[in-house]
Each structure stands twice: as C-alpha cells, then as structure tokens.
Design an enzyme around this catalytic site. Structure first.
Site, PDB file in Angstrom:
ATOM      1  N   CYS A   2       8.477   3.838  10.241  1.00 54.45           N
ATOM      2  CA  CYS A   2       9.355   4.963  11.635  1.00 54.45           C
ATOM      3  C   CYS A   2      10.431   5.487  10.393  1.00 54.45           C
ATOM      4  O   CYS A   2      11.142   5.138  10.102  1.00 54.45           O
ATOM      5  CB  CYS A   2       9.822   4.400  12.491  1.00 54.45           C
ATOM      6  SG  CYS A   2       8.812   3.092  13.460  1.00 54.45           S
ATOM      7  N   ARG A  27       6.323   8.216   7.079  1.00 53.15           N
ATOM      8  CA  ARG A  27       7.223   6.654   7.741  1.00 53.15           C
ATOM      9  C   ARG A  27       6.376   6.430   8.030  1.00 53.15           C
ATOM     10  O   ARG A  27       6.330   4.861   8.805  1.00 53.15           O
ATOM     11  CB  ARG A  27       8.819   6.807   8.318  1.00 53.15           C
ATOM     12  CG  ARG A  27       9.588   7.657   6.316  1.00 53.15           C
ATOM     13  CD  ARG A  27      10.233   7.760   6.961  1.00 53.15           C
ATOM     14  NE  ARG A  27      11.694   5.855   7.199  1.00 53.15           N
ATOM     15  CZ  ARG A  27      11.936   5.114   6.246  1.00 53.15           C
ATOM     16  NH1 ARG A  27      11.713   5.941   5.654  1.00 53.15           N
ATOM     17  NH2 ARG A  27      12.489   4.327   6.874  1.00 53.15           N
ATOM     18  N   TRP A  74       5.883   4.549  13.670  1.00 53.85           N
ATOM     19  CA  TRP A  74       4.481   3.750  13.228  1.00 53.85           C
ATOM     20  C   TRP A  74       3.970   2.609  13.710  1.00 53.85           C
ATOM     21  O   TRP A  74       5.394   1.753  13.673  1.00 53.85           O
ATOM     22  CB  TRP A  74       4.655   2.774  11.351  1.00 53.85           C
ATOM     23  CG  TRP A  74       3.671   3.018  10.797  1.00 53.85           C
ATOM     24  CD1 TRP A  74       2.620   3.526   9.712  1.00 53.85           C
ATOM     25  CD2 TRP A  74       3.274   1.335  10.466  1.00 53.85           C
ATOM     26  NE1 TRP A  74       1.909   1.869   9.940  1.00 53.85           N
ATOM     27  CE2 TRP A  74       2.344   1.453  10.010  1.00 53.85           C
ATOM     28  CE3 TRP A  74       4.008  -0.046  10.709  1.00 53.85           C
ATOM     29  CZ2 TRP A  74       1.152  -0.438   9.630  1.00 53.85           C
ATOM     30  CZ3 TRP A  74       3.381  -1.329  10.769  1.00 53.85           C
ATOM     31  CH2 TRP A  74       2.728  -1.279   9.802  1.00 53.85           C
ATOM     32  N   ASN A 100      13.969   2.301  14.068  1.00 48.84           N
ATOM     33  CA  ASN A 100      13.335   2.078  12.924  1.00 48.84           C
ATOM     34  C   ASN A 100      13.285  -0.158  12.908  1.00 48.84           C
ATOM     35  O   ASN A 100      14.595  -0.168  12.674  1.00 48.84           O
ATOM     36  CB  ASN A 100      13.533   2.623  12.039  1.00 48.84           C
ATOM     37  CG  ASN A 100      12.823   1.901  11.004  1.00 48.84           C
ATOM     38  OD1 ASN A 100      12.967   2.575   9.513  1.00 48.84           O
ATOM     39  ND2 ASN A 100      11.549   1.771  10.670  1.00 48.84           N
ATOM     40  N   GLY A 101      12.461  -0.581  12.814  1.00 47.57           N
ATOM     41  CA  GLY A 101      12.278  -1.886  12.428  1.00 47.57           C
ATOM     42  C   GLY A 101      11.735  -2.733  13.265  1.00 47.57           C
ATOM     43  O   GLY A 101      11.168  -2.350  14.039  1.00 47.57           O
ATOM     44  N   GLU A 488      -5.934   0.922  -9.391  1.00 46.43           N
ATOM     45  CA  GLU A 488      -4.379   1.627  -8.839  1.00 46.43           C
ATOM     46  C   GLU A 488      -5.749   2.718  -8.159  1.00 46.43           C
ATOM     47  O   GLU A 488      -6.067   2.815  -7.106  1.00 46.43           O
ATOM     48  CB  GLU A 488      -3.698   2.069  -9.732  1.00 46.43           C
ATOM     49  CG  GLU A 488      -2.981   3.083  -9.024  1.00 46.43           C
ATOM     50  CD  GLU A 488      -2.560   2.726  -8.092  1.00 46.43           C
ATOM     51  OE1 GLU A 488      -2.579   2.057  -7.521  1.00 46.43           O
ATOM     52  OE2 GLU A 488      -1.807   3.874  -7.434  1.00 46.43           O
ATOM     53  N   LYS A 492      -6.539   3.754  -4.783  1.00 49.90           N
ATOM     54  CA  LYS A 492      -6.008   5.312  -4.196  1.00 49.90           C
ATOM     55  C   LYS A 492      -7.527   6.118  -3.243  1.00 49.90           C
ATOM     56  O   LYS A 492      -7.330   6.644  -2.493  1.00 49.90           O
ATOM     57  CB  LYS A 492      -6.015   5.961  -5.692  1.00 49.90           C
ATOM     58  CG  LYS A 492      -4.940   6.177  -5.801  1.00 49.90           C
ATOM     59  CD  LYS A 492      -3.703   7.252  -5.841  1.00 49.90           C
ATOM     60  CE  LYS A 492      -2.671   5.511  -4.757  1.00 49.90           C
ATOM     61  NZ  LYS A 492      -1.717   5.002  -4.978  1.00 49.90           N
ATOM     62  N   GLU A 495      -7.658   3.722   0.182  1.00 54.25           N
ATOM     63  CA  GLU A 495      -6.004   4.685   1.173  1.00 54.25           C
ATOM     64  C   GLU A 495      -6.304   5.679   1.961  1.00 54.25           C
ATOM     65  O   GLU A 495      -6.289   6.232   3.013  1.00 54.25           O
ATOM     66  CB  GLU A 495      -4.499   4.571   0.089  1.00 54.25           C
ATOM     67  CG  GLU A 495      -4.125   3.402   0.272  1.00 54.25           C
ATOM     68  CD  GLU A 495      -3.520   3.691  -0.912  1.00 54.25           C
ATOM     69  OE1 GLU A 495      -1.774   3.401  -0.603  1.00 54.25           O
ATOM     70  OE2 GLU A 495      -2.472   4.481  -2.917  1.00 54.25           O
ATOM     71  N   HIS A 511     -19.672 -12.309 -12.357  1.00 57.86           N
ATOM     72  CA  HIS A 511     -19.424 -13.889 -12.467  1.00 57.86           C
ATOM     73  C   HIS A 511     -19.486 -14.019 -10.280  1.00 57.86           C
ATOM     74  O   HIS A 511     -19.067 -13.865  -9.894  1.00 57.86           O
ATOM     75  CB  HIS A 511     -17.819 -14.478 -12.329  1.00 57.86           C
ATOM     76  CG  HIS A 511     -18.503 -14.941 -13.469  1.00 57.86           C
ATOM     77  ND1 HIS A 511     -19.030 -15.391 -14.465  1.00 57.86           N
ATOM     78  CD2 HIS A 511     -17.594 -14.318 -14.992  1.00 57.86           C
ATOM     79  CE1 HIS A 511     -18.744 -15.693 -15.815  1.00 57.86           C
ATOM     80  NE2 HIS A 511     -17.748 -14.559 -16.493  1.00 57.86           N
ATOM     81  N   LYS A 610       4.318   5.244   4.429  1.00 62.10           N
ATOM     82  CA  LYS A 610       4.617   5.357   2.372  1.00 62.10           C
ATOM     83  C   LYS A 610       5.648   4.294   2.251  1.00 62.10           C
ATOM     84  O   LYS A 610       5.932   3.755   1.719  1.00 62.10           O
ATOM     85  CB  LYS A 610       5.373   6.436   2.768  1.00 62.10           C
ATOM     86  CG  LYS A 610       4.967   6.670   0.523  1.00 62.10           C
ATOM     87  CD  LYS A 610       5.340   7.732   0.896  1.00 62.10           C
ATOM     88  CE  LYS A 610       5.230   7.834  -1.053  1.00 62.10           C
ATOM     89  NZ  LYS A 610       4.360   7.489  -1.736  1.00 62.10           N
TER      90      LYS A 610
HETATM   91  C1  G6P Z   1       3.187   0.667   1.549  1.00 67.13           C
HETATM   92  C2  G6P Z   1       2.599   1.920   0.811  1.00 67.13           C
HETATM   93  C3  G6P Z   1       2.078   2.076  -0.454  1.00 67.13           C
HETATM   94  C4  G6P Z   1       3.035   1.497  -1.186  1.00 67.13           C
HETATM   95  C5  G6P Z   1       3.476   0.818  -1.180  1.00 67.13           C
HETATM   96  C6  G6P Z   1       5.337   0.410  -1.983  1.00 67.13           C
HETATM   97  O1  G6P Z   1       2.143  -0.751   1.487  1.00 67.13           O
HETATM   98  O2  G6P Z   1       1.404   2.942   1.502  1.00 67.13           O
HETATM   99  O3  G6P Z   1       1.192   3.253  -1.135  1.00 67.13           O
HETATM  100  O4  G6P Z   1       2.485   1.054  -2.520  1.00 67.13           O
HETATM  101  O5  G6P Z   1       3.935   0.446   0.656  1.00 67.13           O
HETATM  102  O6  G6P Z   1       5.752   1.286  -1.754  1.00 67.13           O
HETATM  103  P1  G6P Z   1       7.157   1.097  -2.521  1.00 67.13           P
HETATM  104  O7  G6P Z   1       8.473   2.285  -1.942  1.00 67.13           O
HETATM  105  O8  G6P Z   1       7.650  -0.734  -2.285  1.00 67.13           O
HETATM  106  O9  G6P Z   1       6.554   1.413  -3.792  1.00 67.13           O
END
Ligand code: G6P
Length: 615
Positions: A2, A27, A74, A100-101, A488, A492, A495, A511, A610
C-alpha cells in the site's frame, strides 16, 4: 504494501496524486483511488486494478481541486474490488482517509459501531478506522480544525496494529492530517505546498526537503505549514532532511523495465557501496556508521544475520564469506522465524538486520526483538530515513539509489558487497594477512568492471533464456557460497516469470531431488573454477545421465564445461570471496529475459509488493 500520496497546495491535485501513485505502485497494485476537495465537496474516484485504470477513469470523470489524498493497495482485508479500494469515508461522508497497515482489532470496533447504527460499504479494516475517527469528531466542536486532530488522536489511542494514514475533511479545505505507526510516512515541504507520502519517490519531483515521521507522530499540513504532534508525549521533535537523490534517479529512462535498468546500474551501485569504505593503506575495510572500534570488533564471537526474501539471501552469502575470511561462526535466519523463536543471543553476538526498504514488518520486528533483549542491532539498509535505519544502533547504507522494480537486483549485490567488506574488516581484525586482505580489496575494486562485462553478454543470455522459457519448473544448484546465489536465482525466476524453481546445494541433488530430473526439467548449475569445481562437474554428469538439460554458469576460459553442459553462461574469474556476487548477475538477466519472453509484468509481478509492511 500500500502506498499513500497526499497533496495540499495551489496546483491541481489529480495529476500530482496520479503521478505520485505510479511512483509508489511497487508497494501494491490491487486497486487505486483518490479523493479531492473540489471547492464544495469531496470527490472520490477509486478502481480495482492498476493505477492506469484509475488514471483513465479520472480522465473521463475529472476531480478538480488542489487538495487531496490517494492510495495504491496491496489487499489484506477484503478482495481487490472497487468497494474495498481506498479512500474510505466515515458515516457523514465528509471525512475520507487512506491507510497503509493493518488495524488488528478492527472487528471488535466494527461490531461496536454497527450496534450504534454505522453501515459499512467495504470489508476493510481501514473503513472501520474512518468511521471511528468520524464518530469521535461528531462529539466535538465541528467548527474547529483542532477537533479533527483530537478525534484522530483519540481514535488511534483505541486501535492496535499498524498504520500510515492521510486524512481530509470536507469542512476544512486545504488541511490534511497524517499519522504513522509501523508503516512509513514522510512529509514533503515545498514552496506553498506540502505532501504526505509513503516514501520520498513521489515527492522528489517537487521538493527534496522532507521529514521522516516517527511512530506515534501525528502531522497537520496546509499549503504553507506543517506541525507535528505526538500520541505519546507532549513534544514531537523532528528534523528536516534533504533527499540524496533527484527525480531522475526514479525514472526508467530508455530501459523497458525498472528491473533491467537496475540490473544495468549495478556497476555504479557497487561503486557507490564501495566508496570511502576501502582502506587501501591497511588492506582492510572501514565503515563510518558502524561505530565499532578495533577492540569492540575483536570481542565479537558470533554473527547473527536476519532478513526476508532477497535480503536474506544476501545475508546467507554473508554467512559463507564471513566464516571464510573472519573465521567467525555465523547464523542466518528468516526474520519472521527469528522474531518468535526465542533464540539465545549474547553480548558478543554481532547482529545485522538487512533490508532494502528498511520497512519490512518482519525484519523490523526481529530488530526490535533483539533490542528488547538488551542487545544491539545493526542495520544494512538502502532507504535513508527508513524505520530500520533510524531504530538500529548503527549500520551501513547501500547508497544504491531508488530500487523500484519489485524484484530486488542492485540492492542484493550491494548487500553482498557489504558483507564481503565486513568479512574483510573482521578477518583483518582477527589475523588475516595484509596480503590476503589486499587480494580481496583488488577483487572488489574490479567488481564494477567485471559486472559490466557480464552485462555486455545480455543478448547471449537472452538466447539461452529463449531455449528454456517454456519450462514448467527448474532447479538451481550451487555449492558453498554459491548456494545462496542459486537460491536468489530461483527466487528471481519464481517472482517474475511464475515458473516454479527450487534451489539446492549441488550435492544434495542425490538425496531425493534427483527423482525430479527429466528432459523436461532444466537445471542451472553454478560451477565456477573453485575448490568444488570437480564436485559440481559430477553433479552435472548425474543430471545429464538422466537426460536433464543443464545450463552452467561457469568461469571464462573453461572450455571443458561446454562439453558436459547444454548451455554455458560465462562469468569473469575473480577472488573466491567475490565470485558469488558476479555469479548472481547472469541469473538476474536469465530470469528477466524469460519473464519478458513469457509476457509477464516484470516490474509488478502478481501478488507481490516490494515493501511488505504487514506481518
Ligand atoms: C518482499 C519483496 C522481496 C524483498 C523482501 C525484503 O518480499 O517482494 O523482493 O526481498 O520483501 O524486502 P526488504 O525491503 O526488507 O529488503
């Protein structure tokens, strides 16, 4: 998670709010809405879906006026529908807010209000808050602006949970109120205009003077004034800060996506995170914000790192490099696990919380848990003025500039560089030779150039991506410090392309996971020329023996690997402590190209936000 932008001034608000929302879309993008005072009453426009849908709607149903609030959502409570979109009004219809919250006790408050005759139009917790404030206001002198602030403060005293709020009332044109607890809120101070926003991105077009509000602050803005109050004390001291970067840094420029722009910014972002931190004379690293001298560093007997998502993967990479160079035990854990885990810490444990945004709810809670146990926590953040940056006992900024693509890229490499620098600093502090230190420093100095060389191969990486874009699932394997890089790489891909992917330490393949291997399951193996190179080659053979396609990320000049893997992406060779950072770059590009080929919305992947400011 949000985004809020609100404006009061002399310019038409709609354009400023819509443009601001597009800067905050990372957001959340389930719905968007705005409310503008048109000189007579409040005009609310809200729509399910992306901000572009709201922009079209406002185009055909204009909302004139110079004071307004807006929101991109969101969804938490209630599906993404027009009705659940913000802003929400109170029972009088004259008070509107964006939030937001999460209001945790909203159902109890709602039940009480329903009994008193309140009718609700949405399933959101935020609408309950609007009604609660409206109810408080109804019992006060309605001619005084102060009544509105007092009503807001009283209502906030009754709610539990988190909020960043912007609020307006039809009877007080030009006045906006804001409040924060747990969700970020910034005041932008312009010439004859003021802003409230979830972060500085939508404000920097107009001003770089901002106030980062603290939890429990309540703020009152008009075109010409700003006043800060506190819910918990008589005084609410604040500082006016200057935003480091300008509006251009938050533009896409000639790139089709923010993610690609940010991948290509990495030579510069790495240079920025290194700047001033290389102590060439002493073959070590230095950090101004850490506030730890030689003795304090020497007393450290263990390192604990906590974070979420990509930041946790950077922490995991940190675990390997610190153990390797500094010979210190390191533990990493999901912030969401650690905060409830009752994990023992002690005075000699050096704790790092890692967060690009500095606002992730679980990471913040983990940091507060550390501090509540009486220990220090150091932040590794990108966003200056963020809650983690301010509440930590010291820390390290990434200086990566705004990261807008939801999938983190440049923040990851910068965080990994920070951990390499920390490993060097602690290593030198604990007996690592100057010669060994210099080798790491040299590799770090060359890192921007080496990243640049990988970026030049983006077309070749796209060709590999074309071959595998039809896969339903992929495996990512890596050993030692490259295991976090495999994690990672898999994240990626998941996501942004929605292809299922899993990461394993290469040798774990046998395993259980090997049962999955088939011609339909491509496996990415990170296989640099390091101490476990031969072992990784055996893993590749095991996959090939079962007809699994293999894409290897390998060291430049390694011709042998081309004979065993189906496709090879080459990476320049560097110091072992730095190699994993380089190996991450082609995996970012691989995921990016696949997502583009599949027609996915790379910068705004489905269901994600994000900055996740709810638990
Ligand atoms: C969310 C995002 C990720 C990010 C994570 C941590 O899940 O989708 O891409 O890595 O938050 O975010 P930060 O701002 O704490 O690094």
């Amino acid at each position: 998670m949000c985004g809020i932008i609100a404006y009061t001034g002399a310019q038409p608000a709609a354009g400023i709010l819509l443009q601001g929302l597009s800067r905050l879309e990372y957001r959340g993008y389930d719905s968007a809405g705005l409310c503008i005072w048109d000189g007579d009453c409040l005009q609310v426009r809200k729509k399910e879906g992306r901000i572009s849908i709201l922009t079209d709607f406002v185009g055909s149903h204009p909302a004139p006026g110079c004071c307004g609030i807006s929101h991109t959502r969101w969804a938490t409570h209630g599906a993404p529908t027009d009705a659940n979109a913000h802003p929400h009004a109170d029972a009088s219809g004259k008070l509107c807010l964006v939030h937001n919250g999460v209001i945790e006790n909203y159902s109890q408050i709602k039940a009480r209000l329903v009994e008193k005759g309140h009718a609700f139009l949405s399933q959101t917790d935020s609408e309950v808050l609007a009604h609660l404030i409206g109810e408080k206001f109804a019992s006060k002198d309605p001619t005084k602006a102060e009544s509105l602030r007092l009503a807001l403060m009283e209502a906030l005293g009754e709610v539990s949970g988190t909020y960043g709020i912007a609020l307006m009332h039809a009877d007080f044109p030009g006045l906006l109120l804001g409040a924060r607890r747990g969700s970020p809120l910034v005041v932008g101070i312009g010439q004859g205009e003021h802003f409230l926003a979830s972060d500085v991105a939508p404000v920097v077009n107009y001003t770089r003077e901002v106030i980062y509000l603290n939890d429990f602050d309540v703020v009152e803005i008009t075109p010409s004034s700003h006043k800060v109050y506190s819910l918990v004390s008589q005084q609410a001291p604040f500082t006016v800060s200057k935003v480091e970067w300008d509006a251009q840094a938050a533009e896409k420029g000639d790139f089709p996506h923010y993610m690609l722009k940010e991948i290509f910014e990495q030579p510069t972002s790495v240079e920025n995170v290194l700047r001033g931190r290389l102590d060439l004379a002493n073959s070590t690293a230095k950090f101004g914000g850490l506030g730890m001298d030689h003795k304090a560093l020497h007393e450290v007997s263990r390192v604990f790192i906590t974070a979420c998502g990509t930041a946790l993967h950077a922490g995991k990479a940190g675990e390997y490099v610190i153990e390797d160079l500094a010979r210190l035990p390191v533990e990493t854990d999901f912030a969401s696990e650690f905060r409830y885990r009752n994990s023992p810490l002690d005075q000699n444990t050096l704790v790092f919380v890692v967060s690009q945004s500095g606002e992730t709810a679980d990471t913040l809670a983990a940091m507060r848990e550390v501090k509540s146990q009486g220990f220090k926590a150091y932040g590794i953040c990108n966003v200056v003025g963020s809650t983690i940056a301010r509440e930590s006992d010291g820390g390290i900024f990434l200086h990566a500039g705004p990261e807008i693509g939801v999938a983190a890229t440049k923040s990851f490499t910068s965080q990994a560089v920070v951990f390499t620098l920390l490993a060097l600093l602690m290593g030198r502090n604990r007996g690592m030779s100057a010669f060994a230190g210099r080798e790491v420093l040299e590799a770090l100095q060359n890192l921007p150039r080496d990243i640049g060389r990988i970026l030049e191969t983006t077309d070749e990486i796209r060709k590999v991506a074309e071959k595998y874009a039809g896969a339903k699932s992929m495996l990512f394997l890596g050993r030692q410090a490259n295991y976090p890089i495999a994690m990672e790489g898999a994240l990626k891909l998941k996501e942004i392309s929605y292809i299922h992917a899993e990461a394993y330490p290469s040798a774990e393949l046998k395993h259980g996971v090997i049962a999955l291997v088939s011609p339909e399951l491509p496996t990415v193996v990170i296989c640099p020329k390091d101490a476990v190179y031969e072992k990784n080659l055996s893993t590749i053979q095991e996959v090939k023996a079962r007809k699994g396609p293999v894409i290897a990320v390998a060291t430049e000049g390694d011709d042998h690997i081309a004979e065993v893997a189906d496709d090879v992406i080459y990476v320049p060779r560097t110091h072992n402590a730095v190699q994993p950072i380089l190996n991450a770059i082609p995996l970012q590009l691989f995921a990016y190209h696949i997502a583009v080929l599949l027609g996915c919305d790379v910068d705004k992947p489905r269901n994600l936000a994000k900055s996740v400011t709810v638990e």
